[in-house]
Write a protein that holds these residues in place. Structure first.
Motif, PDB file in Angstrom:
ATOM      1  N   GLY A 161       0.818  -1.199   0.000  1.00  0.00           N
ATOM      2  CA  GLY A 161       0.000   0.000   0.000  1.00  0.00           C
ATOM      3  C   GLY A 161       0.858   1.258   0.000  1.00  0.00           C
ATOM      4  N   GLN A 162       1.908   1.257   0.815  1.00  0.00           N
ATOM      5  CA  GLN A 162       2.814   2.407   0.839  1.00  0.00           C
ATOM      6  C   GLN A 162       3.527   2.586  -0.503  1.00  0.00           C
ATOM      7  N   LEU A 163       3.942   1.487  -1.121  1.00  0.00           N
ATOM      8  CA  LEU A 163       4.636   1.570  -2.403  1.00  0.00           C
ATOM      9  C   LEU A 163       3.758   2.159  -3.504  1.00  0.00           C
ATOM     10  N   THR A 164       2.439   1.976  -3.405  1.00  0.00           N
ATOM     11  CA  THR A 164       1.570   2.544  -4.440  1.00  0.00           C
ATOM     12  C   THR A 164       1.719   4.063  -4.513  1.00  0.00           C
ATOM     13  N   LEU A 165       2.128   4.689  -3.403  1.00  0.00           N
ATOM     14  CA  LEU A 165       2.331   6.136  -3.406  1.00  0.00           C
ATOM     15  C   LEU A 165       3.536   6.541  -4.251  1.00  0.00           C
ATOM     16  N   HIS A 166       4.383   5.571  -4.614  1.00  0.00           N
ATOM     17  CA  HIS A 166       5.490   5.818  -5.544  1.00  0.00           C
ATOM     18  C   HIS A 166       5.156   5.337  -6.954  1.00  0.00           C
ATOM     19  N   PHE A 167       3.949   4.812  -7.141  1.00  0.00           N
ATOM     20  CA  PHE A 167       3.538   4.289  -8.448  1.00  0.00           C
ATOM     21  C   PHE A 167       2.297   5.007  -8.970  1.00  0.00           C
ATOM     22  N   GLY A 168       2.076   6.225  -8.505  1.00  0.00           N
ATOM     23  CA  GLY A 168       1.014   7.039  -9.061  1.00  0.00           C
ATOM     24  C   GLY A 168      -0.176   7.294  -8.173  1.00  0.00           C
ATOM     25  N   ALA A 169      -0.320   6.555  -7.069  1.00  0.00           N
ATOM     26  CA  ALA A 169      -1.475   6.751  -6.186  1.00  0.00           C
ATOM     27  C   ALA A 169      -1.325   8.041  -5.388  1.00  0.00           C
ATOM     28  N   ASP A 170      -2.427   8.709  -5.149  1.00  0.00           N
ATOM     29  CA  ASP A 170      -2.424   9.918  -4.323  1.00  0.00           C
ATOM     30  C   ASP A 170      -3.289   9.752  -3.080  1.00  0.00           C
ATOM     31  N   ASP A 171      -3.783   8.522  -2.845  1.00  0.00           N
ATOM     32  CA  ASP A 171      -4.698   8.291  -1.733  1.00  0.00           C
ATOM     33  C   ASP A 171      -4.505   6.868  -1.226  1.00  0.00           C
ATOM     34  N   LEU A 172      -4.605   6.701   0.107  1.00  0.00           N
ATOM     35  CA  LEU A 172      -4.494   5.365   0.704  1.00  0.00           C
ATOM     36  C   LEU A 172      -5.821   4.856   1.245  1.00  0.00           C
ATOM     37  N   GLY A 173      -6.923   5.483   0.838  1.00  0.00           N
ATOM     38  CA  GLY A 173      -8.215   4.939   1.214  1.00  0.00           C
ATOM     39  C   GLY A 173      -8.583   5.206   2.650  1.00  0.00           C
ATOM     40  N   LEU A 205       2.592   5.661   7.300  1.00  0.00           N
ATOM     41  CA  LEU A 205       2.875   5.113   5.979  1.00  0.00           C
ATOM     42  C   LEU A 205       3.061   6.228   4.952  1.00  0.00           C
ATOM     43  N   ILE A 206       2.190   7.220   5.010  1.00  0.00           N
ATOM     44  CA  ILE A 206       2.274   8.339   4.067  1.00  0.00           C
ATOM     45  C   ILE A 206       3.560   9.120   4.285  1.00  0.00           C
ATOM     46  N   ARG A 207       3.898   9.390   5.543  1.00  0.00           N
ATOM     47  CA  ARG A 207       5.151  10.094   5.837  1.00  0.00           C
ATOM     48  C   ARG A 207       6.359   9.280   5.372  1.00  0.00           C
ATOM     49  N   GLY A 208       6.307   7.977   5.603  1.00  0.00           N
ATOM     50  CA  GLY A 208       7.419   7.121   5.213  1.00  0.00           C
ATOM     51  C   GLY A 208       7.642   7.085   3.714  1.00  0.00           C
ATOM     52  N   ALA A 209       6.602   7.415   2.950  1.00  0.00           N
ATOM     53  CA  ALA A 209       6.729   7.491   1.497  1.00  0.00           C
ATOM     54  C   ALA A 209       7.178   8.876   1.035  1.00  0.00           C
ATOM     55  N   GLY A 210       7.484   9.754   2.008  1.00  0.00           N
ATOM     56  CA  GLY A 210       7.944  11.090   1.664  1.00  0.00           C
ATOM     57  C   GLY A 210       6.839  12.040   1.267  1.00  0.00           C
ATOM     58  N   ARG A 211       5.619  11.755   1.701  1.00  0.00           N
ATOM     59  CA  ARG A 211       4.475  12.573   1.339  1.00  0.00           C
ATOM     60  C   ARG A 211       3.877  13.225   2.583  1.00  0.00           C
ATOM     61  N   ILE A 212       3.044  14.230   2.373  1.00  0.00           N
ATOM     62  CA  ILE A 212       2.386  14.949   3.471  1.00  0.00           C
ATOM     63  C   ILE A 212       0.995  14.352   3.668  1.00  0.00           C
ATOM     64  N   PRO A 213       0.681  13.806   4.845  1.00  0.00           N
ATOM     65  CA  PRO A 213      -0.628  13.179   5.060  1.00  0.00           C
ATOM     66  C   PRO A 213      -1.725  14.232   5.228  1.00  0.00           C
ATOM     67  N   ALA A 214      -2.923  13.897   4.740  1.00  0.00           N
ATOM     68  CA  ALA A 214      -4.084  14.762   4.934  1.00  0.00           C
ATOM     69  C   ALA A 214      -5.338  13.915   5.034  1.00  0.00           C
ATOM     70  N   GLN A 215      -6.146  14.206   6.033  1.00  0.00           N
ATOM     71  CA  GLN A 215      -7.467  13.576   6.101  1.00  0.00           C
ATOM     72  C   GLN A 215      -8.383  14.294   5.113  1.00  0.00           C
ATOM     73  N   ARG A 216      -9.140  13.524   4.337  1.00  0.00           N
ATOM     74  CA  ARG A 216     -10.015  14.098   3.329  1.00  0.00           C
ATOM     75  C   ARG A 216     -11.468  13.727   3.607  1.00  0.00           C
ATOM     76  N   ASP A 217     -12.365  14.359   2.833  1.00  0.00           N
ATOM     77  CA  ASP A 217     -13.754  13.923   2.837  1.00  0.00           C
ATOM     78  C   ASP A 217     -14.033  13.146   1.560  1.00  0.00           C
TER      79      ASP A 217
END
Length: 385
Positions: free
Chosen positions: A292-304, A330-342
């Motif tokens: 799931g974390q790796l998907t953030l390096h393969f184009g995903a912008d959301d972890l559900g 997980l999001i931080r570990g992928a080098g991304r900024i986490p955000a809760q969304r609606d």
């Protein structure tokens, strides 16, 4: 092809198939990530807090991959009363959920009025909850049990309080593999027709793909093509969510599954192919948190979703668990900024400073107690009525 996709050019289905089967993995992932970054240069990756409330396990569709359903009249069949559904909605709000996914079997006992009354009651008692629920297959079922056309069913669900359709029931839309795993379910073209009708009535939705049930690589790409064609006409698919078949306690009995590398390649190709779909969600529930974390390096912008409750995929063997703290990590570990969304992907909380990250021990405790990881008996073949 990769260079053209990276700069926003459209790739054809034939090109997508070639990239899926032959492109070097790292180059494919880097290109998909570049497309993601061009769309979302702020480097934010999102998650949502929701609850999947499965209102009945009674179903006449008898999908071979499903370990959750029970045929009508089965001793293990059940349908939650409205009071229980409302209790779970209130509990979800108390635990921070902003969205409910109400999903269940295709019970012959449930018609249009049941859904209208249930949605209206939820909206009356929990007006802040977004009802991102049901899917095209449920619309087909309600139309059959109530003698209504698709447009009337959708309009009445919308007017009763449904905010958005889930991508449930897509599985794979291509006829050959769909018939093999779900012979009693509507054809893929009908699923898409329902979604196109919903989009025309102002209802957005998501689109999904369950991969790994015996489909070919070409059929996987054809599934994407069918969705993209509808999206070209309607623009109503908010996101695309691929996930992997879970092999336990069902009639497919694990005969085939998608590998982690096949899944990552699909995520990357989906990001390149869907130039007209805004969001791409990676699945940690079915693939594990590492993938799931790796998907953030393969184009995903959301972890559900944190998922305060989920029973259908879990009954088939998906026992990965998480909470908000872990998803943020997980999001931080992928080098991304986490955000809760609606539901509409609007940012509710952006976690820029790790020192301010929430600690969700209570939510995690609830999740663990709700999903026991129990093994359910093999679902019995349903008898259509």
């Amino acid at each position: 092809m990769l260079e053209r996709a990276a700069t926003g050019g459209r790739i054809t289905p034939d090109e997508a198939l070639l990239l899926y089967t032959d492109a070097p993995l790292h180059a494919l992932g880097e290109t998909a990530d570049a497309v993601r970054k061009r769309r979302y240069p702020d480097d934010v990756a999102t998650y949502i807090i929701d609850r999947n409330i499965n209102y009945t396990n009674v179903c006449v569709t008898a999908c071979k991959f499903c370990a959750f359903y029970r045929a009508p009249g089965h001793s293990e069949g059940w349908t939650h009363p409205q009071e229980e559904i409302l209790r779970r909605c209130a509990e979800a709000v108390d635990l921070g959920a902003t969205q409910i996914m109400l999903q269940g079997g295709h019970s012959p006992e449930l018609g249009m009025e049941w859904y209208e009354q249930t949605f209206a009651a939820i909206k009356r008692e929990q007006p802040t909850l977004t009802l991102h629920s049901l899917g095209a297959s449920e619309v087909v079922h309600i139309a059959r049990t109530s003698g209504l056309d698709f447009g009337t069913v959708i309009a009445r669900l919308r007017d009763a309080g449904l905010d958005s359709f889930a991508g449930a029931g897509a599985e794979i839309l291509v006829d050959r593999p769909r018939t093999a795993i779900a012979p009693l379910k509507e054809k893929g073209a009908v699923w898409l027709d329902v979604m196109e009708t919903a989009h025309g009535l102002g209802m957005e939705s998501t689109a999904t793909f369950m991969m790994g049930t015996g489909e070919t690589a070409a059929e996987r790409i054809e599934h994407l093509r069918m969705i993209r064609d509808v999206q070209d006409r309607t623009g109503g698919f908010r996101s695309f969510i691929p996930w992997t078949y879970q092999p336990e306690n069902n009639h497919l009995k694990g005969r085939t599954q998608a590998t982690s590398l096949e899944y990552l390649r699909m995520v990357a190709v989906a990001r390149l192919f869907f130039d007209n779909v805004n969001h791409l969600q990676g699945s940690w529930l079915t693939t594990g948190k590492d993938i799931g974390q790796l998907t953030l390096h393969f184009g995903a912008d959301d972890l559900g979703s944190v998922m305060l409750e989920e029973n259908v995929v879990s009954s088939a063997g998906a026992r990965h668990r998480s909470n908000r703290t872990e998803l943020i990590d997980l999001i931080r570990g992928a080098g991304r900024i986490p955000a809760q969304r609606d539901t509409l992907y609007r940012h509710l909380v952006v976690h820029r400073d790790p020192a301010d990250d929430p600690v969700d021990a209570r939510v995690h405790s609830h999740f663990s107690s709700t999903l026991t990881g129990r093994t359910l008996p093999l679902a019995q073949p349903a008898v259509a009525s």
